[in-house]
Design a protein around this motif. Structure first.
Motif, PDB file in Angstrom:
ATOM      1  N   ARG A  16       0.835  -1.208   0.000  1.00 44.65           N
ATOM      2  CA  ARG A  16       0.000   0.000   0.000  1.00 44.65           C
ATOM      3  C   ARG A  16       0.867   1.254   0.000  1.00 44.65           C
ATOM      4  NH1 ARG A  16      -3.033  -2.676   4.562  1.00 44.65           N
ATOM      5  NH2 ARG A  16      -4.683  -3.924   3.596  1.00 44.65           N
ATOM      6  N   ASP A  17       1.924   1.235   0.805  1.00 48.38           N
ATOM      7  CA  ASP A  17       2.827   2.384   0.850  1.00 48.38           C
ATOM      8  C   ASP A  17       3.571   2.545  -0.471  1.00 48.38           C
ATOM      9  OD1 ASP A  17       2.042   2.985   3.379  1.00 48.38           O
ATOM     10  OD2 ASP A  17       3.856   2.262   4.372  1.00 48.38           O
ATOM     11  N   ALA A  18       3.976   1.429  -1.067  1.00 49.87           N
ATOM     12  CA  ALA A  18       4.667   1.491  -2.350  1.00 49.87           C
ATOM     13  C   ALA A  18       3.761   2.101  -3.414  1.00 49.87           C
ATOM     14  CB  ALA A  18       5.112   0.091  -2.771  1.00 49.87           C
ATOM     15  N   ALA A  19       2.492   1.700  -3.413  1.00 48.55           N
ATOM     16  CA  ALA A  19       1.547   2.220  -4.400  1.00 48.55           C
ATOM     17  C   ALA A  19       1.283   3.712  -4.196  1.00 48.55           C
ATOM     18  CB  ALA A  19       0.236   1.436  -4.325  1.00 48.55           C
ATOM     19  N   LYS A  20       1.242   4.137  -2.929  1.00 42.98           N
ATOM     20  CA  LYS A  20       0.986   5.553  -2.643  1.00 42.98           C
ATOM     21  C   LYS A  20       2.121   6.437  -3.149  1.00 42.98           C
ATOM     22  CE  LYS A  20       0.211   5.219   1.777  1.00 42.98           C
ATOM     23  NZ  LYS A  20      -0.106   5.569   3.182  1.00 42.98           N
ATOM     24  N   ASP A  21       3.324   5.906  -3.186  1.00 40.19           N
ATOM     25  CA  ASP A  21       4.475   6.689  -3.633  1.00 40.19           C
ATOM     26  C   ASP A  21       4.497   6.882  -5.151  1.00 40.19           C
ATOM     27  OD1 ASP A  21       5.346   6.919  -1.063  1.00 40.19           O
ATOM     28  OD2 ASP A  21       6.901   5.374  -1.209  1.00 40.19           O
ATOM     29  N   ARG A  25       3.429   2.626 -10.400  1.00 40.75           N
ATOM     30  CA  ARG A  25       2.754   1.823  -9.372  1.00 40.75           C
ATOM     31  C   ARG A  25       2.994   0.342  -9.600  1.00 40.75           C
ATOM     32  NH1 ARG A  25      -3.039   1.239  -9.726  1.00 40.75           N
ATOM     33  NH2 ARG A  25      -2.895   3.181 -10.911  1.00 40.75           N
ATOM     34  N   PHE A  26       2.911  -0.087 -10.850  1.00 36.20           N
ATOM     35  CA  PHE A  26       3.172  -1.484 -11.180  1.00 36.20           C
ATOM     36  C   PHE A  26       4.604  -1.864 -10.821  1.00 36.20           C
ATOM     37  CE2 PHE A  26       4.674  -4.655 -14.297  1.00 36.20           C
ATOM     38  CZ  PHE A  26       3.792  -5.692 -14.039  1.00 36.20           C
ATOM     39  N   ARG A  27       5.554  -1.022 -11.206  1.00 36.05           N
ATOM     40  CA  ARG A  27       6.961  -1.289 -10.891  1.00 36.05           C
ATOM     41  C   ARG A  27       7.168  -1.390  -9.381  1.00 36.05           C
ATOM     42  NH1 ARG A  27      10.854   0.340 -15.009  1.00 36.05           N
ATOM     43  NH2 ARG A  27      12.302   0.500 -13.264  1.00 36.05           N
ATOM     44  N   LEU A  43       4.973  -2.117  -7.005  1.00 44.25           N
ATOM     45  CA  LEU A  43       4.330  -3.291  -6.425  1.00 44.25           C
ATOM     46  C   LEU A  43       5.145  -4.548  -6.671  1.00 44.25           C
ATOM     47  CD1 LEU A  43       0.582  -2.573  -7.293  1.00 44.25           C
ATOM     48  CD2 LEU A  43       1.621  -2.613  -5.006  1.00 44.25           C
ATOM     49  N   VAL A  44       5.655  -4.696  -7.889  1.00 40.32           N
ATOM     50  CA  VAL A  44       6.499  -5.863  -8.185  1.00 40.32           C
ATOM     51  C   VAL A  44       7.748  -5.835  -7.313  1.00 40.32           C
ATOM     52  CG1 VAL A  44       7.945  -6.966  -9.951  1.00 40.32           C
ATOM     53  CG2 VAL A  44       5.641  -6.149 -10.539  1.00 40.32           C
ATOM     54  N   GLU A  45       8.386  -4.694  -7.242  1.00 38.88           N
ATOM     55  CA  GLU A  45       9.577  -4.570  -6.404  1.00 38.88           C
ATOM     56  C   GLU A  45       9.253  -4.908  -4.953  1.00 38.88           C
ATOM     57  OE1 GLU A  45      12.848  -1.204  -4.945  1.00 38.88           O
ATOM     58  OE2 GLU A  45      11.268  -0.660  -6.372  1.00 38.88           O
ATOM     59  N   CYS A  46       8.147  -4.415  -4.469  1.00 35.48           N
ATOM     60  CA  CYS A  46       7.768  -4.612  -3.075  1.00 35.48           C
ATOM     61  C   CYS A  46       7.548  -6.095  -2.758  1.00 35.48           C
ATOM     62  CB  CYS A  46       6.497  -3.816  -2.770  1.00 35.48           C
ATOM     63  SG  CYS A  46       6.045  -3.802  -1.029  1.00 35.48           S
ATOM     64  N   VAL A  47       6.825  -6.807  -3.621  1.00 30.70           N
ATOM     65  CA  VAL A  47       6.554  -8.220  -3.377  1.00 30.70           C
ATOM     66  C   VAL A  47       7.847  -9.027  -3.417  1.00 30.70           C
ATOM     67  CG1 VAL A  47       5.375 -10.279  -4.222  1.00 30.70           C
ATOM     68  CG2 VAL A  47       4.184  -8.084  -4.214  1.00 30.70           C
ATOM     69  N   VAL A  48       8.703  -8.752  -4.392  1.00 36.69           N
ATOM     70  CA  VAL A  48       9.955  -9.499  -4.503  1.00 36.69           C
ATOM     71  C   VAL A  48      10.853  -9.236  -3.290  1.00 36.69           C
ATOM     72  CG1 VAL A  48      12.079  -9.807  -5.835  1.00 36.69           C
ATOM     73  CG2 VAL A  48       9.880  -9.636  -7.013  1.00 36.69           C
ATOM     74  N   LEU A  49      10.925  -8.001  -2.863  1.00 38.77           N
ATOM     75  CA  LEU A  49      11.732  -7.690  -1.684  1.00 38.77           C
ATOM     76  C   LEU A  49      11.208  -8.430  -0.459  1.00 38.77           C
ATOM     77  CD1 LEU A  49      12.385  -3.839  -2.031  1.00 38.77           C
ATOM     78  CD2 LEU A  49      14.043  -5.697  -2.329  1.00 38.77           C
ATOM     79  N   TYR A  50       9.898  -8.510  -0.319  1.00 35.52           N
ATOM     80  CA  TYR A  50       9.334  -9.219   0.824  1.00 35.52           C
ATOM     81  C   TYR A  50       9.686 -10.701   0.764  1.00 35.52           C
ATOM     82  CZ  TYR A  50       6.181 -10.598   4.537  1.00 35.52           C
ATOM     83  OH  TYR A  50       5.681 -11.106   5.715  1.00 35.52           O
ATOM     84  N   MET A  51       9.550 -11.297  -0.400  1.00 37.57           N
ATOM     85  CA  MET A  51       9.867 -12.720  -0.545  1.00 37.57           C
ATOM     86  C   MET A  51      11.335 -12.995  -0.220  1.00 37.57           C
ATOM     87  SD  MET A  51       7.033 -14.128  -1.346  1.00 37.57           S
ATOM     88  CE  MET A  51       5.581 -13.076  -1.213  1.00 37.57           C
ATOM     89  N   ALA A  52      12.215 -12.080  -0.627  1.00 39.94           N
ATOM     90  CA  ALA A  52      13.640 -12.269  -0.398  1.00 39.94           C
ATOM     91  C   ALA A  52      14.029 -12.051   1.063  1.00 39.94           C
ATOM     92  CB  ALA A  52      14.438 -11.338  -1.297  1.00 39.94           C
ATOM     93  N   ILE A 108      11.433  -8.109 -16.006  1.00 43.90           N
ATOM     94  CA  ILE A 108      10.695  -9.256 -16.540  1.00 43.90           C
ATOM     95  C   ILE A 108       9.191  -8.989 -16.513  1.00 43.90           C
ATOM     96  CG2 ILE A 108      10.157 -11.696 -16.191  1.00 43.90           C
ATOM     97  CD1 ILE A 108      12.991 -11.970 -14.952  1.00 43.90           C
ATOM     98  N   ALA A 109       8.720  -8.404 -15.417  1.00 47.72           N
ATOM     99  CA  ALA A 109       7.294  -8.120 -15.275  1.00 47.72           C
ATOM    100  C   ALA A 109       6.825  -7.105 -16.310  1.00 47.72           C
ATOM    101  CB  ALA A 109       7.003  -7.613 -13.861  1.00 47.72           C
ATOM    102  N   LEU A 110       7.632  -6.093 -16.569  1.00 46.59           N
ATOM    103  CA  LEU A 110       7.264  -5.099 -17.579  1.00 46.59           C
ATOM    104  C   LEU A 110       7.151  -5.739 -18.958  1.00 46.59           C
ATOM    105  CD1 LEU A 110       9.440  -2.054 -16.423  1.00 46.59           C
ATOM    106  CD2 LEU A 110       6.938  -2.179 -16.428  1.00 46.59           C
ATOM    107  N   SER A 111       8.042  -6.686 -19.239  1.00 43.41           N
ATOM    108  CA  SER A 111       7.936  -7.406 -20.514  1.00 43.41           C
ATOM    109  C   SER A 111       6.663  -8.227 -20.574  1.00 43.41           C
ATOM    110  CB  SER A 111       9.152  -8.329 -20.692  1.00 43.41           C
ATOM    111  OG  SER A 111      10.349  -7.577 -20.807  1.00 43.41           O
TER     112      SER A 111
END
Length: 210
Positions: free
Chosen positions: A86-91, A98-100, A102-111, A199-202
């Protein structure tokens, strides 16, 4: 049950990109460790209590049963990643940003939160009411990504003819990081996230506007 610790709260962070060590109360830390090692059904409350040197009645004083431990960890983890997203999307200033983010945020969390994120495989062990609550939060995460893809298509920045399927594929790809990523490997979480954004953007057919 006590209020969730900071690491398991939606607002338990100052910067959505920044992570400190995962800090859990001893009972939850032990439960997470044993669940990851033996699976939910292979884990006994007695084993969790033994790991931290308390009696079974002491553990039951804090949590009603083994299911309550799993719920606290799973729901807390989902709240935490949702809060960061939510914070990533607000920024973000536009659908592509926003798409970039969100993808970054999820991957960072998984890592950064691998053991917690991997526990998602135990959703099958949740009782029906608990599973419905958890799926509701997970659906919210998917909806955030789906809306960013659709908004990007509407803007003309994404060309995928299948925005719903593309969003689902991207989220599945990002969540899959937890199955193979190891902190001691050659990629830092930030580098990994950067690659997955590309990869997600592609995947959504990103088109740079002239």
């Amino acid at each position: 049950m006590a209020e969730a610790v900071a690491a398991l709260r939606a607002d338990g962070h100052e910067d959505w990109r920044t992570y400190g060590p995962l800090e859990l109360p001893p009972i939850l830390a032990a439960a997470l460790e044993v669940f990851d090692e033996q699976g939910y059904h292979g884990t006994s409350v007695r084993e969790i209590a033994r790991r931290i040197g308390v009696t079974v009645p002491t553990l039951y004083y804090h949590f009603d049963n083994k299911q309550a431990l799993l719920v606290e960890l799973l729901m807390g983890s989902m709240r935490a990643v949702l809060g960061r997203c939510r914070d990533a999307a607000k920024d973000a200033t536009d659908p592509v940003a926003r798409f970039r983010a969100l993808v970054e945020c999820v991957v960072l969390y998984m890592a950064h939160r691998g053991p917690l994120a991997f526990l998602d495989t135990e959703i099958r062990s949740l009782e029906p009411d608990n599973r419905a609550r958890y799926v509701g939060l997970r659906d919210e995460l998917e909806a955030m990504l789906r809306h960013s893809v659709q908004d990007g298509v509407d803007l003309g920045a994404f060309t995928t003819p299948y925005p719903v399927d593309a969003a689902r594929a991207v989220l599945t790809m990002c969540q899959g990081v937890v199955n193979w990523y190891r902190p001691q490997g050659p990629l830092t979480p930030a580098t990994l996230a950067e690659r997955y954004v590309a990869i997600a953007l592609s995947t959504v057919g990103h088109r740079t506007r002239s």
